[in-house]
Design a protein around this motif. Sequence first.
Motif, PDB file in Angstrom:
ATOM      1  N   LYS A  41      36.785  65.589 -56.154  1.00  0.00           N
ATOM      2  CA  LYS A  41      38.019  65.636 -55.165  1.00  0.00           C
ATOM      3  C   LYS A  41      38.331  67.226 -54.765  1.00  0.00           C
ATOM      4  O   LYS A  41      39.064  67.488 -53.843  1.00  0.00           O
ATOM      5  N   GLY A  42      37.926  68.298 -55.592  1.00  0.00           N
ATOM      6  CA  GLY A  42      38.128  69.542 -55.439  1.00  0.00           C
ATOM      7  C   GLY A  42      39.912  69.692 -55.560  1.00  0.00           C
ATOM      8  O   GLY A  42      40.432  68.946 -56.348  1.00  0.00           O
ATOM      9  N   GLY A  43      40.283  70.618 -54.872  1.00  0.00           N
ATOM     10  CA  GLY A  43      41.755  70.850 -54.845  1.00  0.00           C
ATOM     11  C   GLY A  43      41.972  72.279 -55.376  1.00  0.00           C
ATOM     12  O   GLY A  43      41.350  72.788 -56.224  1.00  0.00           O
ATOM     13  N   GLY A  44      43.262  72.788 -55.098  1.00  0.00           N
ATOM     14  CA  GLY A  44      43.767  74.047 -55.869  1.00  0.00           C
ATOM     15  C   GLY A  44      42.834  75.210 -55.344  1.00  0.00           C
ATOM     16  O   GLY A  44      42.658  76.183 -56.313  1.00  0.00           O
ATOM     17  N   GLY A  45      42.132  75.080 -54.425  1.00  0.00           N
ATOM     18  CA  GLY A  45      41.153  76.256 -53.958  1.00  0.00           C
ATOM     19  C   GLY A  45      39.646  75.781 -54.134  1.00  0.00           C
ATOM     20  O   GLY A  45      38.787  76.429 -53.618  1.00  0.00           O
ATOM     21  N   MET A  46      39.562  74.856 -54.864  1.00  0.00           N
ATOM     22  CA  MET A  46      37.997  74.427 -55.205  1.00  0.00           C
ATOM     23  C   MET A  46      37.660  73.356 -53.961  1.00  0.00           C
ATOM     24  O   MET A  46      38.587  72.510 -53.845  1.00  0.00           O
ATOM     25  N   PRO A  47      36.616  73.540 -53.519  1.00  0.00           N
ATOM     26  CA  PRO A  47      35.989  72.528 -52.395  1.00  0.00           C
ATOM     27  C   PRO A  47      35.656  71.495 -53.114  1.00  0.00           C
ATOM     28  O   PRO A  47      35.173  71.341 -54.105  1.00  0.00           O
ATOM     29  N   ALA A  48      36.045  70.182 -52.229  1.00  0.00           N
ATOM     30  CA  ALA A  48      35.454  68.994 -52.608  1.00  0.00           C
ATOM     31  C   ALA A  48      34.016  68.729 -52.475  1.00  0.00           C
ATOM     32  O   ALA A  48      33.575  69.520 -51.456  1.00  0.00           O
ATOM     33  N   GLU A  49      33.357  67.879 -53.536  1.00  0.00           N
ATOM     34  CA  GLU A  49      32.110  67.661 -53.201  1.00  0.00           C
ATOM     35  C   GLU A  49      30.989  68.845 -53.125  1.00  0.00           C
ATOM     36  O   GLU A  49      30.159  69.029 -52.379  1.00  0.00           O
ATOM     37  N   LEU A  50      31.557  69.985 -53.680  1.00  0.00           N
ATOM     38  CA  LEU A  50      30.521  71.182 -53.766  1.00  0.00           C
ATOM     39  C   LEU A  50      29.113  70.682 -54.386  1.00  0.00           C
ATOM     40  O   LEU A  50      28.188  71.038 -53.807  1.00  0.00           O
ATOM     41  N   ILE A  51      29.173  70.001 -55.328  1.00  0.00           N
ATOM     42  CA  ILE A  51      28.048  69.221 -55.998  1.00  0.00           C
ATOM     43  C   ILE A  51      28.034  67.537 -55.759  1.00  0.00           C
ATOM     44  O   ILE A  51      29.293  66.958 -55.947  1.00  0.00           O
ATOM     45  N   GLN A  52      26.834  66.868 -55.168  1.00  0.00           N
ATOM     46  CA  GLN A  52      27.416  65.512 -54.807  1.00  0.00           C
ATOM     47  C   GLN A  52      26.322  64.516 -55.559  1.00  0.00           C
ATOM     48  O   GLN A  52      25.513  65.211 -56.162  1.00  0.00           O
ATOM     49  N   GLY A  53      26.575  63.322 -55.763  1.00  0.00           N
ATOM     50  CA  GLY A  53      25.808  62.227 -56.117  1.00  0.00           C
ATOM     51  C   GLY A  53      25.493  62.590 -57.591  1.00  0.00           C
ATOM     52  O   GLY A  53      26.127  62.959 -58.467  1.00  0.00           O
ATOM     53  N   LYS A  54      24.032  62.417 -57.824  1.00  0.00           N
ATOM     54  CA  LYS A  54      23.609  62.317 -59.237  1.00  0.00           C
ATOM     55  C   LYS A  54      23.652  63.895 -59.991  1.00  0.00           C
ATOM     56  O   LYS A  54      23.942  64.094 -61.040  1.00  0.00           O
ATOM     57  N   ASP A  55      23.678  64.864 -58.863  1.00  0.00           N
ATOM     58  CA  ASP A  55      23.945  66.263 -59.473  1.00  0.00           C
ATOM     59  C   ASP A  55      25.134  66.224 -60.023  1.00  0.00           C
ATOM     60  O   ASP A  55      25.391  67.148 -60.908  1.00  0.00           O
ATOM     61  N   ALA A  56      26.350  65.894 -59.385  1.00  0.00           N
ATOM     62  CA  ALA A  56      27.563  66.002 -59.647  1.00  0.00           C
ATOM     63  C   ALA A  56      27.646  65.216 -61.108  1.00  0.00           C
ATOM     64  O   ALA A  56      28.281  65.798 -62.049  1.00  0.00           O
ATOM     65  N   GLU A  57      27.076  64.193 -61.264  1.00  0.00           N
ATOM     66  CA  GLU A  57      27.243  63.206 -62.563  1.00  0.00           C
ATOM     67  C   GLU A  57      26.645  64.030 -63.607  1.00  0.00           C
ATOM     68  O   GLU A  57      27.155  64.189 -64.610  1.00  0.00           O
ATOM     69  N   ASN A  58      25.325  64.677 -63.237  1.00  0.00           N
ATOM     70  CA  ASN A  58      24.782  65.388 -64.225  1.00  0.00           C
ATOM     71  C   ASN A  58      25.306  66.718 -64.876  1.00  0.00           C
ATOM     72  O   ASN A  58      25.500  66.943 -66.160  1.00  0.00           O
TER      73      ASN A  58
END
Length: 105
Positions: A79-96
């Motif tokens: 979701k990002g927010g507060g200055g952090m971009p959403a989905e900078l990492i996606q999918g399995k990489d984000a989960e990992n």
Amino acid sequence: MFKKITFVLGLVLALSACSSGGDNGGGKSGAMDTASAEKTYKQNCASCHGNNLEGGTGPALKEVGKEHNKAEILKQIKKGGGGMPAELIQGKDAENVARWLSKKK
């Protein structure tokens, strides 16, 4: 509540300056691949959170697992927010990465 808001805002601010290049090769489904998580982190998050999770522009993540579980960390990544971009990492990489960070206590 204040810690959670501070974490979210800090994480958002920190990752807003991070690179968006990522590694799409995740580990085995459902299993944490530490080497892959570390590589993804270094490519996408270290510029704000530090190579050793010590913090910088973004908050330190050395002990992020003490305050936040995998689901909370993954939600912040997605979701990002507060200055952090959403989905900078996606999918399995984000989960990992979320799983790996949740173990930092």
